[in-house]
Write an enzyme that holds these catalytic residues in place. Structure first.
Site, PDB file in Angstrom:
ATOM      1  N   LYS A 291      23.141  50.457   9.095  1.00 31.62           N
ATOM      2  CA  LYS A 291      23.924  49.596   8.406  1.00 31.62           C
ATOM      3  C   LYS A 291      25.369  49.140   9.412  1.00 31.62           C
ATOM      4  CE  LYS A 291      25.666  49.573   3.804  1.00 31.62           C
ATOM      5  NZ  LYS A 291      25.248  48.089   3.327  1.00 31.62           N
TER       6      LYS A 291
ATOM      7  N   GLU B 286      14.736  40.578   3.376  1.00 32.25           N
ATOM      8  CA  GLU B 286      15.999  40.969   2.252  1.00 32.25           C
ATOM      9  C   GLU B 286      16.838  39.970   2.024  1.00 32.25           C
ATOM     10  OE1 GLU B 286      17.864  44.739   3.450  1.00 32.25           O
ATOM     11  OE2 GLU B 286      17.880  43.667   5.689  1.00 32.25           O
TER      12      GLU B 286
ATOM     13  N   ARG C 269      22.439  58.330   5.225  1.00 28.31           N
ATOM     14  CA  ARG C 269      22.103  56.957   5.964  1.00 28.31           C
ATOM     15  C   ARG C 269      23.030  56.794   6.752  1.00 28.31           C
ATOM     16  NH1 ARG C 269      21.166  51.834   2.199  1.00 28.31           N
ATOM     17  NH2 ARG C 269      23.402  51.830   1.881  1.00 28.31           N
TER      18      ARG C 269
ATOM     19  N   TYR D 293      28.875  51.291   8.354  1.00 27.13           N
ATOM     20  CA  TYR D 293      29.532  51.383   6.970  1.00 27.13           C
ATOM     21  C   TYR D 293      28.703  51.851   5.950  1.00 27.13           C
ATOM     22  CZ  TYR D 293      27.791  46.940   5.318  1.00 27.13           C
ATOM     23  OH  TYR D 293      26.968  45.960   4.831  1.00 27.13           O
TER      24      TYR D 293
ATOM     25  N   ARG E 246      39.378  46.917  26.084  1.00 25.14           N
ATOM     26  CA  ARG E 246      38.218  46.244  25.871  1.00 25.14           C
ATOM     27  C   ARG E 246      37.082  46.045  27.004  1.00 25.14           C
ATOM     28  NH1 ARG E 246      35.495  41.595  26.087  1.00 25.14           N
ATOM     29  NH2 ARG E 246      34.281  40.936  24.296  1.00 25.14           N
TER      30      ARG E 246
ATOM     31  N   HIS F   1      32.486  46.158  27.260  1.00 24.74           N
ATOM     32  CA  HIS F   1      31.258  46.681  26.285  1.00 24.74           C
ATOM     33  C   HIS F   1      30.966  47.877  26.431  1.00 24.74           C
ATOM     34  CE1 HIS F   1      31.348  42.154  26.544  1.00 24.74           C
ATOM     35  NE2 HIS F   1      30.524  42.060  25.724  1.00 24.74           N
TER      36      HIS F   1
ATOM     37  N   LEU G 255      17.220  46.876   5.463  1.00 22.70           N
ATOM     38  CA  LEU G 255      17.893  48.190   5.423  1.00 22.70           C
ATOM     39  C   LEU G 255      17.265  48.923   4.217  1.00 22.70           C
ATOM     40  CD1 LEU G 255      20.711  49.480   6.085  1.00 22.70           C
ATOM     41  CD2 LEU G 255      21.380  48.733   3.646  1.00 22.70           C
TER      42      LEU G 255
END
Ligand code: PMP
Length: 276
Positions: free
Chosen positions: A146, A179, A52, A33, A100, A102, A203
């Protein structure tokens, strides 16, 4: 003025957009995101955020079927439809929808959300400065991606909220500061700004990069290096940066007062020049 979201080709309100329960973002946090601020209807550093996003996609081996220009256009359309001047634009790409499992197949199609909501006004918090807590960093080793998989950040930030703090600043087992739960950290010692370098599993914040650039323009010495919790406690000033916080002065670490107990001059200066 209203919130607007684009979801796989359709525009609606956030509350009306529906996803499939087998979206891998929903089941695994298998997604990435970005959050971008717009000021006066103009997104700040949109291209940097989209670049990014592309790096994050590469980092999780997700193929993005949109160009940066294509994503820019959707962002602008969402923003225009929302009629919001100061908005938070949220972009999320999940790996897609599939039964579903993995593992995933290479031909899965990503799901794209681009939404705009009214930005929160944090100017009063910025005026007074905020309290932070310190929390062990229990995240994975690829924090440059991210990812929507944010459980450790959620746990740390919730812990902060429960003691009336604004942010949780995380540190490694050896005391090295990384961070905040959703921000980068800067400390000031005798007029020099120090911030953890990108080697420290953080990040690469877009706001962080702007601060580094602006400090140089302002002739303020800035070092990207290492910072530990003891040093942080002794800093003259501390501030956090993020797209939504901008430059947020820290005046307390838990019960300890930072510097003079009020927002510092360098934090103020950086906030002043951030958007210029
Ligand atoms: N670190 C983390 C963990 C974050 O979630 C954020 C906010 N997205 C930041 C730093 C600040 O990044 P940016 O300045 O690009 O918003």
């Amino acid at each position: 003025m209203c919130n607007v979201v684009y979801f796989n080709g359709k525009f609606s309100k956030f509350s009306e957009a529906m996803t499939n329960i087998e979206d891998r973002g929903y089941q695994f946090g298998d997604g990435i995101y970005e959050v971008i601020r717009s000021y006066g209807g103009v997104p700040f550093k949109l291209r940097e955020h989209l670049e990014r996003l592309e790096r994050s996609a590469e980092g999780i081996r997700m193929y993005l079927p949109w160009s940066i220009e294509g994503l820019e256009k959707i962002c602008m359309e969402v923003l225009n439809r929302s009629k919001l001047s100061d908005a938070d634009i949220y972009i999320q790409v999940t790996r897609g929808t599939a039964p579903r499992n993995h593992t995933y197949s290479e031909d899965i199609k990503p799901n794209l959300i681009i939404g705009a909501k009214k930005a929160k006004d944090l100017s009063e918090k910025r005026e007074h400065g905020v309290k932070i807590i310190l929390a062990p960093d229990v995240r994975w080793k690829k924090c440059w991606i991210k990812s929507t998989n944010l459980l450790p950040n959620i746990m740390a930030k919730q812990q902060a909220k429960e003691v009336g703090a604004f942010e949780a600043v995380q540190y490694e087992e050896d005391g090295t500061v990384t961070e905040g739960g959703s921000s980068n950290v800067f400390a000031v010692f005798n007029g020099t700004i120090v911030t953890p370098s990108l080697k420290h599993n953080i990040l690469p914040g877009i706001t962080r990069a702007v601060i580094i650039e602006k400090a140089a323009e302002e002739g303020i010495n800035l070092e990207e290096g290492a910072l530990n919790v003891e040093q942080l406690q002794e800093a003259d000033e501390i501030f956090l940066t993020s797209t939504t916080m901008e430059v947020m002065p820290v005046v307390r670490i838990e019960e300890k007062v930072v510097g003079k107990g009020k927002p510092g001059e360098i934090a103020r200066k950086m906030q002043e020049v951030l958007l210029k």
